[in-house]
Design an enzyme around this catalytic site. Structure first.
Site, PDB file in Angstrom:
ATOM      1  N   ARG A 179       0.840  -1.193   0.000  1.00 18.19           N
ATOM      2  CA  ARG A 179       0.000   0.000   0.000  1.00 18.19           C
ATOM      3  C   ARG A 179       0.878   1.247   0.000  1.00 18.19           C
ATOM      4  O   ARG A 179       1.882   1.300   0.721  1.00 18.19           O
ATOM      5  CB  ARG A 179      -0.936   0.011   1.216  1.00 18.19           C
ATOM      6  N   ARG A 193       2.357   1.079  10.090  1.00 20.15           N
ATOM      7  CA  ARG A 193       1.860   1.463   8.768  1.00 20.15           C
ATOM      8  C   ARG A 193       3.005   1.389   7.766  1.00 20.15           C
ATOM      9  O   ARG A 193       3.710   2.361   7.515  1.00 20.15           O
ATOM     10  CB  ARG A 193       1.263   2.875   8.823  1.00 20.15           C
ATOM     11  N   GLU A 231      -5.864  -0.878  15.695  1.00 13.89           N
ATOM     12  CA  GLU A 231      -6.490  -1.857  14.803  1.00 13.89           C
ATOM     13  C   GLU A 231      -5.513  -2.945  14.393  1.00 13.89           C
ATOM     14  O   GLU A 231      -4.375  -2.661  13.996  1.00 13.89           O
ATOM     15  CB  GLU A 231      -7.024  -1.151  13.557  1.00 13.89           C
ATOM     16  N   SER A 288      -9.727  -5.917  10.353  1.00 12.59           N
ATOM     17  CA  SER A 288     -11.043  -5.431   9.944  1.00 12.59           C
ATOM     18  C   SER A 288     -11.775  -6.579   9.281  1.00 12.59           C
ATOM     19  O   SER A 288     -11.238  -7.215   8.363  1.00 12.59           O
ATOM     20  CB  SER A 288     -10.923  -4.257   8.966  1.00 12.59           C
ATOM     21  N   ARG A 344       1.502  -6.413  12.608  1.00  9.09           N
ATOM     22  CA  ARG A 344       0.907  -5.763  13.776  1.00  9.09           C
ATOM     23  C   ARG A 344       0.774  -6.741  14.949  1.00  9.09           C
ATOM     24  O   ARG A 344       0.863  -6.344  16.111  1.00  9.09           O
ATOM     25  CB  ARG A 344      -0.453  -5.159  13.415  1.00  9.09           C
TER      26      ARG A 344
END
Length: 427
Positions: free
Chosen positions: A265, A280, A352, A355, A394
């Site tokens: 990403r 990130r 987070e 999801s 993560r």
């Protein structure tokens, strides 16, 4: 993509529902496009009826005394004029339909009635909490400091040298712990939760990204490969796995797949956010869960999928909370999403880690992914669901920070020790 028939029939209602997502449906534009489309269809049908009528006039003209050749010539001249008008109208109709289709592709999914109102992540609603946040009798370090203390086994400088910012090199015990986490997740989902393992390309084409909703709206978040071919690096295994059934008709549902892949990403919309550490990154690994479900079973499938992701956090004994996303924080393709947020002592907050979303038939319509309903005998759009089970990097961060000791060593969670050759402490 929304059902065009539903949008035509319930324009005002859908516009109101989309406001929960902070999206203002341009009703006037839709009404104008629909009016142009309908008028074009009417004009085309009228001309085709005229053409059918004109082609029958040869006999009438001959009966009025005209020669057969002259009658044919007169009728053919009329037919040629009508054909030109029909061609023009069909071209205009195609142009209108392309404009309408492109506009429909830009409209987000309708949120589920259970989605709470809200503007952003601060308005998400907590529905469950597992464990208590870790408190230490020493000052907790974040994962960056822990990695540096361990012989620089979490090396961000090397990542910058090799690739650039937001890349990392993992070494030694931390690299092994990262691998152990991925293997543990895969084995749990496959052996205990009944998923089929699948290995998919991390290079995907534009059609695949349009199918799952990343294109055209979110192209700036993607890494596009340079060249003549329409290739991108996959931002998540959701893209290649969900597109397995693009332009297909499935006979059996439900189906569940589990894939471990690298994800890429650009993080174009996160400038200045989480620049420290692994939260990130441009490249990261995930174990992704994908469900293809019957429409009447997809709500339950979301609960099941989310529970499978939670099971990993529970087995690792990591404190977390489960929230349902409010409308303003809900993704483009999702109609309902649960976020799992793990406790990070180094940040003193929940972050987070997964999801889990039900997209209903939104992606299936874009992909033309259908199933044969045995009760009706008809081909209908299936429902797609996806979720991280979990984001490996993560989870590594969470283990390092929650299992740290005062001397900078890190205990290996009990369930991971068989994957670490029996190692109990990374020191």
């Amino acid at each position: 993509m929304l059902d065009p028939k539903l949008l035509r029939a319930e324009t005002a209602t859908i516009a109101e529902k989309l406001k929960i997502k902070g999206y203002d449906l341009d009703v006037a534009k839709f009404t104008a496009l629909e009016a142009r489309r309908k008028q074009s269809d009417i004009d085309t049908q009228t001309l085709r009826a005229e053409r059918k009528s004109a082609s029958k006039k040869i006999g009438q003209l001959v009966g009025q005394g005209m020669s057969v050749d002259d009658a044919k010539a007169e009728v053919n001249e009329t037919l040629a004029k009508i054909d030109l008008q029909v061609d023009k109208l069909e071209s205009e109709a195609s142009s209108i339909q392309r404009e309408l289709d492109a506009w429909l592709m830009s409209i987000p999914n309708i949120p589920d009635p259970e989605v709470p109102a809200g503007a952003d992540e601060d308005d998400n609603v907590e529905v469950l909490k597992f464990g208590e946040p870790k408190r230490f009798d020493f000052e907790a370090k974040d994962h960056v400091s822990l990695g540096e203390n361990k012989g620089n086994e979490l090396d961000f400088a090397a990542g910058v040298k090799i690739a650039g910012s937001r890349f990392a090199v993992l070494k030694g015990g931390i690299a092994r712990l990262h691998r152990a986490l991925a293997q543990f997740m895969l084995n749990t989902h496959i052996d205990k939760h009944g998923y089929s393992e699948i290995n998919v390309p991390v290079v995907v084409n534009g059609d695949s990204l349009r199918g799952t909703g990343q294109l055209p709206k979110f192209e700036e978040d993607l890494f596009k490969l340079i060249g003549e071919r329409d290739f991108y690096l996959a931002p998540t295994a959701e893209v290649p796995v969900t597109n397995l059934y693009r332009d297909e008709i499935v006979n059996e549902l439900p189906q569940k797949f589990c894939a471990h892949t690298n994800c890429f990403r650009s993080e174009a919309g996160s400038a200045g956010r989480d620049t420290r550490g692994m939260i990130r990154q441009h490249q990261f690994e995930k174990v992704e869960l994908i469900h293809f479900a019957r429409p009447d079973q997809s709500n339950q499938a979301l609960e099941e999928l989310t529970g499978h992701a939670e099971a990993i956090l529970q087995a690792l004994e990591l404190p977390y909370r489960k929230v349902i996303l409010c409308g303003g924080d809900l993704g483009f393709s999702a109609r309902k999403t649960y976020d799992l947020e793990v406790w990070l002592p180094g940040q003193d907050k929940y972050r987070e880690i997964s999801s889990c979303s039900n997209t209903g038939d939104f992606q299936a319509r874009r992909m033309k992914a259908r199933w044969k309903n045995p009760e009706t005998g008809k081909n209908e759009y299936l429902h797609t669901l996806n979720g991280s089970g979990l984001a490996v990097g993560r989870t590594l961060v969470a283990v390092l920070e929650n299992y740290q000791n005062a001397d900078g060593s890190v205990d290996v969670p009990q369930v991971l020790r068989p994957y670490m050759g029996g190692l109990e402490v990374i020191s």
